[in-house]
Design a protein around this motif. Structure first.
Motif, PDB file in Angstrom:
ATOM      1  N   ARG B  79       0.821  -1.086   0.064  1.00 41.96           N
ATOM      2  CA  ARG B  79       0.078  -0.024   0.018  1.00 41.96           C
ATOM      3  C   ARG B  79       0.686   1.307  -0.053  1.00 41.96           C
ATOM      4  O   ARG B  79       0.334   2.326  -0.536  1.00 41.96           O
ATOM      5  CB  ARG B  79      -0.741  -0.193   1.285  1.00 41.96           C
ATOM      6  CG  ARG B  79      -1.904  -1.124   1.062  1.00 41.96           C
ATOM      7  CD  ARG B  79      -2.573  -1.672   2.418  1.00 41.96           C
ATOM      8  NE  ARG B  79      -3.364  -0.321   2.961  1.00 41.96           N
ATOM      9  CZ  ARG B  79      -3.979  -0.616   4.185  1.00 41.96           C
ATOM     10  NH1 ARG B  79      -4.016  -1.539   4.762  1.00 41.96           N
ATOM     11  NH2 ARG B  79      -4.670   0.596   4.462  1.00 41.96           N
ATOM     12  N   VAL B  80       2.099   1.158   0.508  1.00 43.41           N
ATOM     13  CA  VAL B  80       3.005   2.456   0.537  1.00 43.41           C
ATOM     14  C   VAL B  80       3.919   2.237  -0.905  1.00 43.41           C
ATOM     15  O   VAL B  80       4.089   3.560  -1.069  1.00 43.41           O
ATOM     16  CB  VAL B  80       4.055   2.325   1.852  1.00 43.41           C
ATOM     17  CG1 VAL B  80       5.026   3.427   1.691  1.00 43.41           C
ATOM     18  CG2 VAL B  80       3.086   2.284   3.162  1.00 43.41           C
ATOM     19  N   ALA B  81       3.878   1.251  -1.305  1.00 41.54           N
ATOM     20  CA  ALA B  81       5.096   1.113  -2.313  1.00 41.54           C
ATOM     21  C   ALA B  81       4.263   2.096  -3.610  1.00 41.54           C
ATOM     22  O   ALA B  81       5.057   2.702  -4.426  1.00 41.54           O
ATOM     23  CB  ALA B  81       5.249   0.071  -2.860  1.00 41.54           C
ATOM     24  N   GLY B  82       2.943   1.989  -3.752  1.00 41.77           N
ATOM     25  CA  GLY B  82       2.431   2.644  -4.934  1.00 41.77           C
ATOM     26  C   GLY B  82       2.193   4.073  -4.651  1.00 41.77           C
ATOM     27  O   GLY B  82       1.951   4.836  -5.825  1.00 41.77           O
ATOM     28  N   VAL B  83       2.648   4.737  -3.659  1.00 45.58           N
ATOM     29  CA  VAL B  83       2.326   6.069  -3.424  1.00 45.58           C
ATOM     30  C   VAL B  83       3.350   7.033  -4.258  1.00 45.58           C
ATOM     31  O   VAL B  83       4.546   6.606  -4.118  1.00 45.58           O
ATOM     32  CB  VAL B  83       2.412   6.245  -1.849  1.00 45.58           C
ATOM     33  CG1 VAL B  83       2.268   7.881  -1.600  1.00 45.58           C
ATOM     34  CG2 VAL B  83       1.287   5.480  -0.963  1.00 45.58           C
ATOM     35  N   ASP B  84       2.746   7.828  -4.795  1.00 45.61           N
ATOM     36  CA  ASP B  84       3.729   8.730  -5.536  1.00 45.61           C
ATOM     37  C   ASP B  84       4.628   9.599  -4.602  1.00 45.61           C
ATOM     38  O   ASP B  84       4.266  10.028  -3.787  1.00 45.61           O
ATOM     39  CB  ASP B  84       2.945  10.079  -6.454  1.00 45.61           C
ATOM     40  CG  ASP B  84       3.802  10.572  -7.097  1.00 45.61           C
ATOM     41  OD1 ASP B  84       4.767  10.324  -7.710  1.00 45.61           O
ATOM     42  OD2 ASP B  84       3.506  11.948  -7.017  1.00 45.61           O
ATOM     43  N   GLY B  85       6.029   9.388  -4.863  1.00 46.52           N
ATOM     44  CA  GLY B  85       7.097   9.976  -4.186  1.00 46.52           C
ATOM     45  C   GLY B  85       7.707   9.133  -3.282  1.00 46.52           C
ATOM     46  O   GLY B  85       8.744   9.384  -2.721  1.00 46.52           O
ATOM     47  N   VAL B  86       7.200   8.016  -3.282  1.00 46.84           N
ATOM     48  CA  VAL B  86       8.039   6.835  -2.232  1.00 46.84           C
ATOM     49  C   VAL B  86       8.846   6.170  -3.322  1.00 46.84           C
ATOM     50  O   VAL B  86       8.532   5.570  -4.404  1.00 46.84           O
ATOM     51  CB  VAL B  86       7.257   5.904  -1.699  1.00 46.84           C
ATOM     52  CG1 VAL B  86       7.803   4.665  -1.230  1.00 46.84           C
ATOM     53  CG2 VAL B  86       6.088   6.626  -0.591  1.00 46.84           C
ATOM     54  N   ALA B  87      10.158   6.060  -3.277  1.00 46.27           N
ATOM     55  CA  ALA B  87      11.257   5.686  -3.876  1.00 46.27           C
ATOM     56  C   ALA B  87      11.470   4.133  -3.679  1.00 46.27           C
ATOM     57  O   ALA B  87      11.591   3.343  -4.468  1.00 46.27           O
ATOM     58  CB  ALA B  87      12.547   6.420  -3.839  1.00 46.27           C
ATOM     59  N   TRP B  88      11.412   3.964  -2.332  1.00 42.10           N
ATOM     60  CA  TRP B  88      11.213   2.396  -1.911  1.00 42.10           C
ATOM     61  C   TRP B  88      10.782   2.274  -0.700  1.00 42.10           C
ATOM     62  O   TRP B  88      10.796   3.297   0.131  1.00 42.10           O
ATOM     63  CB  TRP B  88      12.999   1.852  -1.941  1.00 42.10           C
ATOM     64  CG  TRP B  88      13.920   2.825  -1.294  1.00 42.10           C
ATOM     65  CD1 TRP B  88      14.828   3.817  -1.698  1.00 42.10           C
ATOM     66  CD2 TRP B  88      14.069   2.746   0.206  1.00 42.10           C
ATOM     67  NE1 TRP B  88      15.738   4.290  -0.935  1.00 42.10           N
ATOM     68  CE2 TRP B  88      15.131   3.626   0.480  1.00 42.10           C
ATOM     69  CE3 TRP B  88      13.816   2.164   1.233  1.00 42.10           C
ATOM     70  CZ2 TRP B  88      15.820   3.883   1.752  1.00 42.10           C
ATOM     71  CZ3 TRP B  88      14.196   2.242   2.745  1.00 42.10           C
ATOM     72  CH2 TRP B  88      15.401   3.167   2.673  1.00 42.10           C
ATOM     73  N   VAL B  89      10.605   0.985  -0.236  1.00 33.90           N
ATOM     74  CA  VAL B  89       9.869   0.574   1.127  1.00 33.90           C
ATOM     75  C   VAL B  89      10.612  -0.824   1.396  1.00 33.90           C
ATOM     76  O   VAL B  89      10.664  -1.560   0.480  1.00 33.90           O
ATOM     77  CB  VAL B  89       8.304   0.298   0.869  1.00 33.90           C
ATOM     78  CG1 VAL B  89       7.836   0.299   2.407  1.00 33.90           C
ATOM     79  CG2 VAL B  89       7.690   1.355   0.227  1.00 33.90           C
TER      80      VAL B  89
END
Ligand SMILES: Nc1ncnc2c1ncn2[C@@H]1O[C@H](COP(=O)(O)OP(=O)(O)O)[C@@H](O)[C@H]1O
Ligand SMILES: [Mg+2]
Lengths: 240, 373
Positions: B79-89
């Motif tokens: 759910r976090v990985a798809g957020v715009d601006g997140v390079a990596w999780v």
């Protein structure tokens, strides 16, 4: 023409509170001090000599009476003004020389010009040099004063008293801690300073000093018992 | 002239002057030392967050302290990985364990498992080896400063944590935990040690795309993950420290020691400066006779107080620097943020001036008439 006195006391008295009661140590007296005159104030211990000296020196206030410098009564002047008047017009010589042991001969002498801050003027430095030279202390300029003998210290103290070119030099028992030889040097120097035009007040209980006096004032129990009078005769009546 | 005279008069009574200087040194050194240990210790509290290299953290609800975080579902990662601006999780697993030393003794350790191949959240300063050594599933890192507690294991040595076999693969420097000796390994090994399943982790570390700010991202993620606690890394670090300061006696204990050190210094300064003025009162009385006003005498004592402060602060900081460099390689946690230096110097100067008030009060009371006694 009658020369104006350097300082003039009019009906000056001084009381001290000891505990509950008021004790009078100086009874109302008049005294004018003149240039070119060495005035000795003498009397037994406890007669009020030092008290009289400190009032003339503007250090203590009289309990009553006036202390005039020129036309101005400075008996009630502020502490700061009196300090500045002392700085500008008076030189001091103490019984024990009262040099600052941490400082050199030169620093002690020049301190008199620096107590209110600011740079020591060339003139003050020159006067210190001249005075130390005349007193045979020229070679001691950078020596710490704790290395000096009592007589040498008192000569430095005299040089310090001259740094601000005062009209009046006040000395409290300046020779009582000195040997005969050193006393003679100090007294001759003070005498010379008076003949050169300054007023010198010398408080002492030692009769051997009296021959140096131009004028001798004897205090007994806070009163002037005898006064040989000023050589400025026209003024003598004012002191009677 | 007056300045030089003030200095000479001060040090003419050497015992009291040196006493005053010692008072200042005591303040700088003792307070500085306490602060250094305090900041060192608080730094260890949050070292897992501070070395992580992540911009933001996702943790279990109500987590305040990184050393006491519950577990979260690994599925939040998607759910976090798809957020715009997140390079990596990347997930990490943090767990406590018992390490068996080669001599048979056991000690409590804190284990951080990082996810290969990125190994985000892993250590970044090495005395021996590198982060890549953690790609080996058996590998753990140990810290150089904690080798004594771990029984001096060398690289290649096999140890056991909670009965699970690990091998020392690298040695980190200055990376120490608060909840026990800190070791890093792979996430799989950490799960094995913890006995936890592959579907959970302790935290998700987030790296942001260049130019994105953590504060905005944290707000965004809080909306996406309402049942999680989301922190910018710096906030997690702060929150962790605050947690310990609130819930342990550390803050009060350090505050108290610091206060005592400052008070002792203050009293020493006050008494010695007062004594110095008394011993010089004939000199001051004479200066008053020569024409010094009360404020001129006051100025001399004020100058003396500045000299004492300057000399004491200089020597105190030299001593403190010696202490800091001497303990850098030791087990004592010390660190002094650079701003603390000037703040400590300023506070010490104020204390020195405060301490000199008694002496100043005495000095202005000296009467010129006393020069004739
Ligand atoms: N500050 C003071 N408080 C109370 N009494 C004082 C003080 N100064 C001087 N006296 C008293 O005044 C008298 C005169 O003292 P002083 O002027 O010192 O005499 P002298 O210098 O002639 O020996 C003495 O009895 C002395 O005790
Ligand atoms: Mg006397």
């Amino acid at each position: 023409m009658r020369p104006a006195p350097v300082i003039q006391l009019q009906r000056v008295a001084r009381d001290f509170h000891d505990g509950r009661q008021n004790r009078r140590v100086l009874f109302p007296l008049d005294l004018s001090v003149h240039r070119s005159e060495l005035t000795i104030i003498s009397g037994p211990s406890g007669s009020g000599k030092t008290t009289l000296l400190t009032i003339m020196a503007l250090i203590q206030r009289p309990s009553q009476g006036r202390v005039l410098i020129g036309e101005q009564d400075v008996a009630g002047a502020t502490e700061d003004l009196r300090a500045t008047l002392r700085l500008r017009h008076f030189g001091f010589v103490f019984q024990n020389a009262a040099l600052i042991p941490a400082l050199s001969v030169a620093e002690n002498a020049l301190m008199a010009a620096a107590v209110q801050g600011g740079a020591v003027t060339a003139a003050a430095r020159r006067r210190a040099q001249e005075a130390l030279d005349t007193l045979g202390m020229a070679d001691f300029w950078d020596i710490n004063v704790s290395k000096l003998s009592g007589g040498q210290k008192q000569r430095v103290a005299i040089a310090r008293a001259l740094v601000n070119d005062p009209e009046l030099i006040l000395c409290d028992e300046p020779t009582s801690a000195l040997d005969v030889e050193s006393s003679a040097i100090v007294l001759k120097t003070l005498k010379r300073l008076s003949t050169e035009g300054r007023a010198v007040i010398l408080v002492t209980h030692d009769p051997r000093v009296f021959p140096y006096a131009d004028r001798l004032v004897q205090l007994v129990d806070g009163r002037i018992a005898t006064d040989t009078g000023t050589k400025h005769t026209t003024d003598a009546s004012a002191d009677a | 002239m007056r300045r030089a005279a003030a200095l000479k008069m001060l040090f003419h009574d050497r015992a009291t002057a040196l006493g005053s200087v010692a008072g200042v040194i005591a303040i700088v050194f003792l307070v500085g030392q306490q602060l250094a240990i305090f900041f060192g210790l608080t730094g260890f509290m949050s070292s897992i967050a501070d070395t992580s290299g992540a911009d933001a953290w996702v943790l279990a609800r109500n987590t305040e302290n990184i050393n006491a975080a519950g577990s979260i579902p690994l599925s939040w990662r998607d759910r976090v990985a798809g957020v715009d601006g997140v390079a990596w999780v990347e997930p990490v697993v943090i767990t406590a364990g018992q390490l068996r030393r080669r001599d048979g003794n056991t000690i409590g350790v804190q284990v951080v498992g990082c996810n290969p191949p990125r190994l985000a959240g892993g250590p970044n300063r090495f005395a021996q080896g590198s982060i890549a050594d953690l790609l080996d599933p058996e590998a753990v890192t140990v810290d150089k400063l904690e080798l004594p507690e771990l029984g001096y294991p060398g690289v290649g040595d096999a140890l056991e944590i909670n009965g699970k076999r690990v091998r020392v693969a690298a040695v980190t420097t200055g990376l120490r935990g608060f909840g026990g000796t800190l070791l890093y390994c792979s996430i799989a090994k950490a799960r094995e040690i913890a006995g936890s399943g592959g579907d959970r982790c302790t935290a998700l570390l987030i790296g942001l795309s260049p130019g994105r700010d953590a504060v905005g991202m944290v707000a965004l993620l809080r909306g996406i993950l309402p049942r999680a606690e989301v922190f910018a890394t710096a906030d997690l670090s702060r929150s962790t420290k605050l947690y310990y300061l609130k819930n342990s006696g550390i803050g009060t204990s350090f505050g108290f020691t610091t206060l005592i050190a400052a008070l002792v210094g203050l009293v020493i300064i006050a008494l010695t400066m007062y004594t110095n003025v008394i011993s010089k009162s004939q000199d001051y009385a004479m200066l008053r006779v020569l024409g010094a006003r009360r404020r001129d005498v006051l100025y001399i004592v004020f100058l003396q107080s500045l000299y004492i402060a300057a000399i004491g602060i200089l020597l105190g900081f030299l001593l403190l620097a010696g202490f800091l460099s001497g303990t850098r390689e030791s087990a004592l946690p010390v660190s002094l943020p650079w701003l603390v230096g000037p703040a400590l110097a300023a506070a010490t100067l104020l204390l020195c001036l405060l301490g000199s008030l008694l002496a100043m009060r005495r000095a202005v009371k000296i009467e010129p008439a006393s020069a004739f006694r």
